[in-house]
Each structure stands twice: as C-alpha cells, then as structure tokens.
Design a protein around this motif. Structure first.
Motif, mmCIF file in Angstrom:
data_model
loop_
_atom_site.group_PDB
_atom_site.id
_atom_site.type_symbol
_atom_site.label_atom_id
_atom_site.label_comp_id
_atom_site.label_asym_id
_atom_site.label_seq_id
_atom_site.Cartn_x
_atom_site.Cartn_y
_atom_site.Cartn_z
ATOM 1 N N ASP A 189 -2.363 -5.571 -3.130
ATOM 2 C CA ASP A 189 -3.616 -6.089 -2.561
ATOM 3 C C ASP A 189 -3.346 -7.006 -1.374
ATOM 4 O O ASP A 189 -4.051 -7.996 -1.175
ATOM 5 C CB ASP A 189 -4.414 -6.832 -3.629
ATOM 6 N N PRO B 228 -6.771 -11.519 9.948
ATOM 7 C CA PRO B 228 -5.816 -10.948 8.981
ATOM 8 C C PRO B 228 -4.523 -11.743 8.866
ATOM 9 O O PRO B 228 -4.002 -11.916 7.753
ATOM 10 C CB PRO B 228 -5.568 -9.539 9.535
ATOM 11 N N SER C 8 -13.293 -8.169 11.561
ATOM 12 C CA SER C 8 -12.015 -7.997 10.849
ATOM 13 C C SER C 8 -12.043 -8.629 9.467
ATOM 14 O O SER C 8 -11.280 -8.235 8.588
ATOM 15 C CB SER C 8 -10.882 -8.586 11.678
ATOM 16 N N CYS C 9 -12.946 -9.586 9.248
ATOM 17 C CA CYS C 9 -13.037 -10.237 7.947
ATOM 18 C C CYS C 9 -13.676 -9.351 6.885
ATOM 19 O O CYS C 9 -13.576 -9.654 5.683
ATOM 20 C CB CYS C 9 -13.826 -11.537 8.055
ATOM 21 N N GLU C 10 -14.358 -8.278 7.299
ATOM 22 C CA GLU C 10 -15.019 -7.422 6.324
ATOM 23 C C GLU C 10 -14.030 -6.769 5.364
ATOM 24 O O GLU C 10 -14.380 -6.457 4.222
ATOM 25 C CB GLU C 10 -15.837 -6.349 7.058
ATOM 26 N N GLU C 11 -12.784 -6.556 5.818
ATOM 27 C CA GLU C 11 -11.758 -5.974 4.961
ATOM 28 C C GLU C 11 -10.893 -7.036 4.295
ATOM 29 O O GLU C 11 -9.913 -6.692 3.631
ATOM 30 C CB GLU C 11 -10.866 -5.045 5.795
ATOM 31 N N LEU C 12 -11.240 -8.288 4.489
ATOM 32 C CA LEU C 12 -10.412 -9.380 3.954
ATOM 33 C C LEU C 12 -11.125 -10.200 2.895
ATOM 34 O O LEU C 12 -10.642 -11.264 2.512
ATOM 35 C CB LEU C 12 -9.971 -10.309 5.099
ATOM 36 N N HIS D 279 0.851 -1.191 0.000
ATOM 37 C CA HIS D 279 0.000 0.000 0.000
ATOM 38 C C HIS D 279 0.888 1.243 0.000
ATOM 39 O O HIS D 279 1.643 1.482 -0.931
ATOM 40 C CB HIS D 279 -0.963 -0.029 1.176
#
Length: 643
Positions: free
Chosen positions: A121, A150, A194-198, A30
């Motif tokens: 990514d 994560p 935390s899985c929402e961004e994964l 990033h």
C-alpha cells in the motif's frame, strides 16, 4: 549511481541500482521489484532502519556474514576501511522502538540471500518509491506540482523526517509545497488532483485542506488561465473547492461562476455544440457519473440572477440539453429551465432548438420545454401581472407592477426569438394546431411591435398542414393581429390563397382603417396650432390630404365591390347546391353527361369549375359569413373563431 530497468521477470518489472556492490535488500512495491542497498535507505528512512535492524537481531550470524562480504568487497575495490567500519557500526545500532509493522519482511532460505520487504500500500506507487529511493542515494529529485504531494506522503510513510536525518525528504517537500505550490491556484489544483490517489494519508497530514484553501483564497485575485485545470479534479474534490469558495466572503461571484463553467465544459462531454475541445487529463466518466456530475454542477449554480458574462444563455441551454439527454432529475431540469428563462433575451435560435429526446413525443423539437421557459420568463419579469388584473388592486400595487414589467427592449427581443422559433417548428407535420396557437399567444400584446413574423410562421404552418379543418385554420390564423401588419404583409395576405376569406377581408378592412386614420391626423394637424396660414407647406399638406382622401374613396369602392361580389358568389353557390340536390333526387336514367352512378358528383364539380372559370374567382369554395358582427376581435376571441 547508475540504474537500469529490466523487463520480463516473474514479477513484471525489476529496478536495479548498480553501485559496484551487490544488492542486499529487495523491495516489492505493487507490481515492481527494487534491488537496493540497505545502508543508504536506513540512513534516511527510520522505518526501513527499524525493520532491517529487527531482522538482523533475529538472524545475527547472517548479518555478520553479510557485513564481512561487504567489507571484503569494499577492500577489494580500494575503498576506505575506516569508512566501511563506520557504516557497519551504524548498521549494528539497535532501535528502542518495538512497534509492530504491517509490511512483510522475509529472509532467504540460506545465507547470502537479500532481505525482501513488501510495501503493498505504498502511497504513489512504484514511481514515487523510485524517486524516494533516489533521494536516499543522494540523486537530485526535481519537485513539481504533480509529484510533491506523493513524495510528501512517501516521506511520511517511510518516516523520512528531520528527527532521523537532516535535510530529509519531508522537509524538502514541505518547503516546496508552501513556497511554490500553494501560492498559485493552478499548481494547488494539480497537487490536489494528485491527492485523490493518496487518501486518506494526504488528508491526515493536511495536504488536501491546504490545497483547497489555497485555491479558494486566490481564485479572485489570480488570472483565469488556471480555471481549465479544474477539469482534472474528481467530483469529490471539486465539491470541496466550490464549498470553500462559497464559504469565503472575499471570493467574487464571477470567479465562482468561471470555475463552474470551466469545470462543466471540461468534464461533461457534448456540453457545447460548437466546442469539440476537451482536456486530455479530464476523467472519462460513465453515463451515471455524468448524470451525477451534471446535477452537482446545477446545484452549484448561483441562486441569484447571473450577469450573463460568464454563465451565459448558451451555457445554460447547453446544460439543459445535456440534462434531457442524460435524463437528469426533474428538480435539476426545472432549475435549469428557470435559470435559462432569466437570460432568455440573450439566447439565439440555435439555443432554443432543443431536440425532443422523449421516446413518446412526436414532434422533432421539444416545444413543451420552450413553453415552460417562456412561462418562467414571464413569471420572473412580470410578477405583478395577475394582481394587476384584479379590479380591487390599489394604486401603489399597480405602480409597482408597472415598474416590475420588463423593459420594452427585453420583451421585443424575446418576441423576435419566439417568432423565429415558431417559423422553425411550423413545418413539423406532427405539431398540433392547439400547441402552435398556445405557443404563439404566450407573450402579451405589447411584446410585438408588428405581427409580420407571426404571419410568416402562420403561413409556413398552413403550407405544411394542408389538411386542417376550417375551424383549425381559422384558429391558427387568429393568432395574427391584422392591426399590426405592415403594408408588405397586408399585400401578401390579401393575395394568399391559404388564408380564409374572412381573414383576407379583415386585412383589407384594417388596411383601409389605417389609411383613414392617417388622413384624419393629417387634416387635423393644421388646426391644432390655432388659425393656420396658407403657406407652401400647408398647401402641400392639403394636397397630400386630398390625394389620400381620393385613395381612401377608391379603396372604399373596392371594398364595397368585393363585398357585393362575395354576396353574389354566395347566392350563386346556394342556387347551385339546390340544383345539384334536384339532380341527385331524380330517380330516372343518368344524364348523358354522367358516365356512371357517381357521375353526378363529377358533373357538379365540372359545373363548379365552369363557374370558377366564368367568374375568375380564386377564393376558397367554403362559405363564409361576410356579415360578421365583430370584424375587430380580441386576441382571446380569435382563438375561438368558427367558420
């Protein structure tokens, strides 16, 4: 190993790992750059090992020069030559896999420049990559419910599996996830957040489904302390959790309701007037997202009647208020009104005082909404009401309708609430008489034990609307059943100048009628048990009955006196009107008592004032029909009274 973070580079941030050796590979994740060494990373990550090995095959001279410099650095530092040669031999092993890599691997223009690998990514971002890199260097990484997902996705991304190295990051994360996180629904909720961004990687390796199943399976057995954690979930994950709970037979309805209430209070701003606390970790949504969220919460409400312990009347009315503010769909609003009607007996005046958020409405409070809720309540509590009015109803249906009628306690509670609401909205100058009467007459006659509260609301309405016509005034007063007024209310009504004279006469008549019934019941009580004996109690009863009879006679004389007085006033008023017409009909010069052409009216008003002073009458000047055929009118006929 020591590390430091330096700010101000052209790429935003840079992370350096200092081990006494110069870094030979740079990772771009990033907006952050990591200056690391390839051997620790290659020993744990198959992907990094494969990518760097392929690059060394493409630039063998550069690789040999780099390894020579590293050996010299190790020798100068007094390191073990055998260990260095072993590391070099491991680094020179070729890989058999030839899969194309999406990541960009770049080499410098000249020798001595480190490799550069970009992970645009990378799951979890720079923070997760830093933790994975520390793990490769042998630094202890503390696993938590927030970072286990994560790190598990990072291990999958970097291929840090047991096939490549023992006791690798993937195995560590899986063990912590299964043995700690999934055993408690609160930790599983944090991992699910935390899985929402994964996504979609977390979904592919099964973390999302396992967390959802763990929450649903342990929601009933666990304590409710973790329910507030649901507020951190996004709408998509929340819907999956509720669907999983609804699909399980071992999940109690109370647990589902608790999850629903906790999520709604934590995510919808302004849901409760008394609750100002909101979770800091809860997402802040736009108005459109809040509307969608509220409609999903309404759709998740239990289809059956709630017990009221979790999904309370206060919560339902708060949802309804928020739905009106957000202008939710008509289906959501109607569903909330029906749900609120099922617990109307538990609502308070503060709950039903819903401000009118419609731009076209004139009243301060949404009276139409409360009317609909009361109708839903009556339809829910008295399903056989319409059938019982039919003449052809069978006896079984009549019995069923009577059983379906709500208990007297529930109806009395709702009637008290409605009367309090009437008294509150009666002072609204924009509330029409028809709307006030319609709201007052919604409940059946048996709902109110006495009509003192209704009379109080009517008195407030008359005081706030002094410009009512005689017909409107009679219609408003007609909602009060004079037969149900207490002695105190009758005394106040008899002296209330805002009431029409006919209503005052009705109050006095029914007060006398109640007294006559009391006397009759007292006189007939001794004869009901056979031949009475003249004992002390019987003698006292007879004395009391005699006193009541005397009071009834006095009251009857007073009523006759009032009736004759009203007739006399009517005759005198008629004669005064005829005299005024004669005075107005004269075409001659104005009388000395008149100062202008309009003085006749002033003179008549002065004459009327003298007539009032002479007779000491405080009644309204409107002429009433003292010989009304039906003094006792039904509630329906009272609505159509004419002056």
């Amino acid at each position: 190993m020591s590390s430091s973070v330096r700010h101000g580079s052209s790429r935003g941030q840079a992370w350096f790992c200092t081990t006494g050796l110069p870094s030979d590979v740079v990772f771009e994740v990033h907006d952050m750059t990591f200056h690391l060494h390839k051997f620790p990373l290659m020993s744990k990550s198959r992907k990094i090992h494969r990518m760097l090995s392929e690059q060394e095959e493409q630039h063998p001279a550069r690789g040999r020069q780099r390894r020579r410099r590293q050996m010299m650095s190790i020798s100068d530092g007094g390191g073990d030559d055998g260990a260095a040669e072993t590391e070099i031999e491991e680094a020179e092993e070729e890989e058999d896999e030839d899969e194309p890599e999406q990541e960009q691997v770049r080499t410098g223009e000249g020798d001595g420049q480190p490799y550069s690998i970009a992970f645009p990514d990378f799951p979890g971002g720079p923070g997760t990559f830093e933790a994975a890199a520390k793990f490769c260097y042998g630094v202890r990484v503390d696993l938590t419910a927030w970072n286990v997902a994560p790190l598990r996705c990072a291990a999958e991304y970097l291929e840090m599996t047991e096939e490549h190295a023992e006791d690798n990051l993937a195995a560590r994360a899986e063990a912590y996830l299964n043995q700690t996180v999934l055993r408690h629904p609160g930790d599983a909720t944090k991992a699910l957040k935390s899985c929402e961004e994964l996504l979609p990687l977390a979904e592919d390796i099964g973390i999302v489904s396992r967390c959802v199943d763990a929450i649903a399976a342990r929601s009933s057995a666990a304590s409710r302390s973790w329910f507030d954690d649901l507020a951190v979930l996004g709408l998509r994950m929340y819907k999956r959790v509720m669907a999983a709970m609804a699909a399980r037979d071992d999940v109690r309805a109370e647990a589902r309701e608790s999850c629903l209430v906790s999520y709604a209070r934590g995510t919808i701003p302004g849901l409760s007037r008394s609750m100002r606390r909101r979770l800091a970790s809860a997402p802040v949504s736009s108005e459109v997202e809040q509307k969608e969220l509220l409609e999903v919460v309404v759709a998740s409400l239990p289809t059956h009647k709630c017990s009221g312990r979790v999904v309370t009347a206060k919560f339902l009315f708060a949802l309804l208020r928020t739905a009106l503010i957000l202008r939710a769909s008509d289906a959501a609003r109607m569903a909330l009104e029906r749900k609120a009607a099922t617990q109307l007996q538990q609502a308070t005046l503060e709950d039903v005082l819903i401000l009118n958020y419609s731009g076209t409405a004139e009243t301060l409070y949404d009276v139409d909404c409360v009317q609909r809720i009361i109708r839903y309540f009556l339809a829910e509590e008295e399903p056989g009401g319409e059938a019982s009015s039919s003449a052809a109803i069978e006896e079984e249906e009549a019995v069923a309708a009577e059983v379906a009628r709500p208990s007297a306690v529930v109806m009395v509670q709702v009637a008290k609430l409605v009367d309090s609401y009437l008294a509150e909205v009666a002072s609204d100058a924009n509330l029409k008489p028809a709307k006030f009467c319609e709201l007052a007459l919604l409940l059946p006659d048996h709902a109110r034990i006495c009509d003192d509260s209704v009379y109080h609301a009517v008195d407030i309405y008359l005081k706030a609307h002094p410009r009512l016509t005689a017909e409107e005034r009679d219609r408003v007063v007609g909602v009060v059943d004079c037969r149900k007024l207490t002695v105190e209310a009758c005394t106040h009504a008899a002296q209330n100048e805002r009431l029409p004279l006919r209503a005052v006469l009705q109050v006095l008549f029914f007060e006398q009628l109640q007294l006559r019934r009391a006397i009759t019941s007292t006189l007939l009580a001794p004869s009901a048990g056979g031949a009475p004996r003249a004992g002390p109690s019987e003698a006292a009863a007879w004395r009391g009955a005699t006193a009541l009879a005397q009071e009834s006679q006095v009251l009857r004389l007073d009523m006759d006196s009032v009736a004759s007085r009203v007739q006399e006033l009517e005759r005198e008023c008629s004669s005064m009107r005829r005299a005024i017409k004669k005075i107005d009909g004269r075409g001659g010069s104005p009388s000395p008592g008149r100062r202008s052409a309009d003085g006749g009216g002033d003179g008549s008003r002065h004459a009327a004032g003298g007539w009032r002073a002479r007779h000491g009458c405080k009644f309204s000047t409107q002429v009433c029909d003292s010989h009304a055929r039906n003094v006792v009118a039904s509630r329906a006929s009272r609505m159509g009274m004419s002056p």
